[in-house]
Scaffold this motif. Sequence first.
Motif, PDB file in Angstrom:
ATOM      1  N   CYS A  13       0.821  -1.115   0.111  1.00  0.00           N
ATOM      2  CA  CYS A  13       0.079  -0.278  -0.220  1.00  0.00           C
ATOM      3  C   CYS A  13       1.114   1.296  -0.072  1.00  0.00           C
ATOM      4  CB  CYS A  13      -0.388   0.087   1.453  1.00  0.00           C
ATOM      5  SG  CYS A  13      -1.808  -1.477   1.580  1.00  0.00           S
ATOM      6  N   CYS A  68       0.243   5.572  -0.061  1.00  0.00           N
ATOM      7  CA  CYS A  68       0.707   7.466  -0.518  1.00  0.00           C
ATOM      8  C   CYS A  68       1.533   8.405  -1.515  1.00  0.00           C
ATOM      9  CB  CYS A  68       0.442   7.660   0.962  1.00  0.00           C
ATOM     10  SG  CYS A  68      -0.488   9.095   1.371  1.00  0.00           S
ATOM     11  N   HIS A  98      -4.661  -4.920  -8.547  1.00  0.00           N
ATOM     12  CA  HIS A  98      -4.530  -3.773  -7.696  1.00  0.00           C
ATOM     13  C   HIS A  98      -5.733  -2.894  -7.763  1.00  0.00           C
ATOM     14  CE1 HIS A  98      -3.130   0.409  -9.102  1.00  0.00           C
ATOM     15  NE2 HIS A  98      -1.927   0.575  -8.185  1.00  0.00           N
ATOM     16  N   THR A 144      -6.677   1.985  -6.803  1.00  0.00           N
ATOM     17  CA  THR A 144      -6.503   3.196  -6.599  1.00  0.00           C
ATOM     18  C   THR A 144      -7.459   4.128  -6.435  1.00  0.00           C
ATOM     19  OG1 THR A 144      -4.498   3.089  -7.784  1.00  0.00           O
ATOM     20  CG2 THR A 144      -5.338   5.173  -7.054  1.00  0.00           C
ATOM     21  N   SER A 185      -8.366   8.207  -4.619  1.00  0.00           N
ATOM     22  CA  SER A 185      -7.911  10.078  -5.028  1.00  0.00           C
ATOM     23  C   SER A 185      -8.814  10.617  -4.189  1.00  0.00           C
ATOM     24  CB  SER A 185      -7.592  10.038  -6.552  1.00  0.00           C
ATOM     25  OG  SER A 185      -6.468   9.065  -6.825  1.00  0.00           O
ATOM     26  N   THR A 229      -3.351  10.679  -3.558  1.00  0.00           N
ATOM     27  CA  THR A 229      -4.157   9.247  -3.967  1.00  0.00           C
ATOM     28  C   THR A 229      -3.376   8.078  -3.337  1.00  0.00           C
ATOM     29  OG1 THR A 229      -3.820  10.005  -5.996  1.00  0.00           O
ATOM     30  CG2 THR A 229      -3.538   7.501  -6.089  1.00  0.00           C
ATOM     31  N   TRP A 230      -4.077   7.172  -2.735  1.00  0.00           N
ATOM     32  CA  TRP A 230      -3.716   5.046  -2.320  1.00  0.00           C
ATOM     33  C   TRP A 230      -3.490   4.805  -3.593  1.00  0.00           C
ATOM     34  CZ3 TRP A 230      -6.867   9.076  -0.069  1.00  0.00           C
ATOM     35  CH2 TRP A 230      -6.464   9.928   1.544  1.00  0.00           C
ATOM     36  N   THR A 231      -3.152   3.824  -3.238  1.00  0.00           N
ATOM     37  CA  THR A 231      -2.561   2.761  -4.374  1.00  0.00           C
ATOM     38  C   THR A 231      -2.386   1.198  -3.612  1.00  0.00           C
ATOM     39  OG1 THR A 231      -0.060   2.845  -4.415  1.00  0.00           O
ATOM     40  CG2 THR A 231      -1.675   3.949  -6.090  1.00  0.00           C
ATOM     41  N   ARG A 251      -1.824  -2.693  -4.020  1.00  0.00           N
ATOM     42  CA  ARG A 251      -1.260  -4.108  -4.839  1.00  0.00           C
ATOM     43  C   ARG A 251      -1.065  -4.805  -4.104  1.00  0.00           C
ATOM     44  NH1 ARG A 251       1.290   0.645  -6.919  1.00  0.00           N
ATOM     45  NH2 ARG A 251       3.520  -0.225  -5.292  1.00  0.00           N
TER      46      ARG A 251
END
Length: 126
Positions: A12, A14, A82, A84, A86, A95-97, A99
């Motif tokens: 994760c 940010c 994945h 995302t 935002s 934005t938080w991703t 994966r």
Amino acid sequence: MLKTTIKSGFWCECWTQDMAEQQAPALVGSYDAYSAVEANNWVATILRTISPALDTAASQEAWTRLHDHRIDTRRALLHREHFTVSVTHADLRVTWTVRPALFLPLAHRQGAELPMCAYDFKPFTP
């Protein structure tokens, strides 16, 4: 002999980006989650925490993501996909991703003799 156990989880991150300055996104922090629930909670907790400080549109966007899109988020995580999230507040986009990732354990150094080259390493000092 090292026993290698690979753990699956989620990586994760940010990111923030100043839209007014058109700067490239900058990594603010990262987190390793070992389950879909943990990854989902990481994003949800942050959104709940910051939403009172956001402008009306960004706060509404955060709460919509928390409530209306939670099933899609959980489904993506359970399928190890994945995703995302935002939120834009004024000129700042956060934005938080999340994966899917495989985590390898680090080698245990206690009780083991390191090769001589390990002692040649000198940390960089600016």
